[in-house]
Motif scaffolding. Structure first.
Motif, PDB file in Angstrom:
ATOM      1  N   ASP A 152       1.065  -1.247  -0.001  1.00 53.82           N
ATOM      2  CA  ASP A 152       0.070   0.036   0.027  1.00 53.82           C
ATOM      3  C   ASP A 152       0.779   1.180   0.088  1.00 53.82           C
ATOM      4  O   ASP A 152       1.482   1.619   1.114  1.00 53.82           O
ATOM      5  N   ARG A 153       1.024   1.934  -1.246  1.00 55.18           N
ATOM      6  CA  ARG A 153       1.790   2.918  -1.054  1.00 55.18           C
ATOM      7  C   ARG A 153       1.191   4.352  -0.731  1.00 55.18           C
ATOM      8  O   ARG A 153       1.915   5.541  -0.682  1.00 55.18           O
ATOM      9  N   ARG A 154       0.005   3.923  -0.230  1.00 51.91           N
ATOM     10  CA  ARG A 154      -0.860   5.352   0.398  1.00 51.91           C
ATOM     11  C   ARG A 154      -0.260   5.533   1.713  1.00 51.91           C
ATOM     12  O   ARG A 154      -0.306   6.531   2.451  1.00 51.91           O
ATOM     13  N   SER A 155       0.036   4.423   2.387  1.00 46.95           N
ATOM     14  CA  SER A 155       0.601   4.449   3.641  1.00 46.95           C
ATOM     15  C   SER A 155       2.096   4.877   3.837  1.00 46.95           C
ATOM     16  O   SER A 155       2.753   4.379   3.085  1.00 46.95           O
ATOM     17  N   MET A 162       2.806   7.584  -1.802  1.00 54.98           N
ATOM     18  CA  MET A 162       2.135   8.382  -2.668  1.00 54.98           C
ATOM     19  C   MET A 162       1.980   9.655  -2.069  1.00 54.98           C
ATOM     20  O   MET A 162       1.853   9.672  -0.951  1.00 54.98           O
ATOM     21  N   LYS A 191      -0.214  13.396  -1.571  1.00 58.08           N
ATOM     22  CA  LYS A 191      -1.561  13.723  -1.178  1.00 58.08           C
ATOM     23  C   LYS A 191      -2.337  13.694  -2.564  1.00 58.08           C
ATOM     24  O   LYS A 191      -3.575  13.164  -2.733  1.00 58.08           O
ATOM     25  N   GLN A 238      -1.780  12.216  -5.561  1.00 61.48           N
ATOM     26  CA  GLN A 238      -1.920  11.073  -6.180  1.00 61.48           C
ATOM     27  C   GLN A 238      -2.946  10.030  -5.430  1.00 61.48           C
ATOM     28  O   GLN A 238      -3.555   9.584  -6.009  1.00 61.48           O
ATOM     29  N   THR A 239      -2.794  10.278  -4.187  1.00 63.45           N
ATOM     30  CA  THR A 239      -3.851   9.262  -3.511  1.00 63.45           C
ATOM     31  C   THR A 239      -5.305   9.831  -3.622  1.00 63.45           C
ATOM     32  O   THR A 239      -6.241   9.294  -3.915  1.00 63.45           O
ATOM     33  N   THR A 240      -5.422  11.163  -3.710  1.00 62.78           N
ATOM     34  CA  THR A 240      -6.711  11.867  -3.944  1.00 62.78           C
ATOM     35  C   THR A 240      -7.210  11.396  -5.406  1.00 62.78           C
ATOM     36  O   THR A 240      -8.366  11.044  -5.646  1.00 62.78           O
ATOM     37  N   LEU A 253      -6.182   8.927  -7.020  1.00 61.57           N
ATOM     38  CA  LEU A 253      -6.402   7.278  -7.052  1.00 61.57           C
ATOM     39  C   LEU A 253      -7.851   6.928  -6.438  1.00 61.57           C
ATOM     40  O   LEU A 253      -8.631   6.117  -6.747  1.00 61.57           O
ATOM     41  N   MET A 254      -8.011   7.620  -5.324  1.00 56.59           N
ATOM     42  CA  MET A 254      -9.511   7.242  -4.619  1.00 56.59           C
ATOM     43  C   MET A 254     -10.724   7.930  -5.580  1.00 56.59           C
ATOM     44  O   MET A 254     -11.705   7.444  -5.718  1.00 56.59           O
TER      45      MET A 254
END
Length: 73
Positions: free
Chosen positions: A19-22, A38, A40, A42-44, A46-47
């Motif tokens: 999990d690259r978000r963690s 990742m 913020k 990139q995470t946004t 992806l979500m």
């Protein structure tokens, strides 16, 4: 190193980083190198893609489950 070329492993416990978000290892909770995590943005993104994909899937399943949407024999 390109993240997709070879899986990363935790520097402490050598578990696969899944999990690259963690920002921490999901196994031992040690901090991971910043370049593996990742941003913020990139995470946004992806979500948002995940929400869109789930909504499309749900819409398709509703069509498939519609009793009036049966093929004509």
């Amino acid at each position: 190193m390109d993240f997709l070329s070879e899986p990363h492993r935790c520097p402490k416990c050598h578990a696969l980083v899944v999990d690259r978000r963690s920002a921490t290892c999901t196994t031992c909770r040690v901090a991971l190198p910043a370049e593996w995590v990742m941003t913020k943005e990139q995470t946004t993104k992806l979500m948002a893609i995940d929400r869109e994909t789930r909504a499309e899937h749900l819409a398709r399943m509703k069509i498939l489950n519609d009793p009036w949407n049966q093929p004509v024999p």
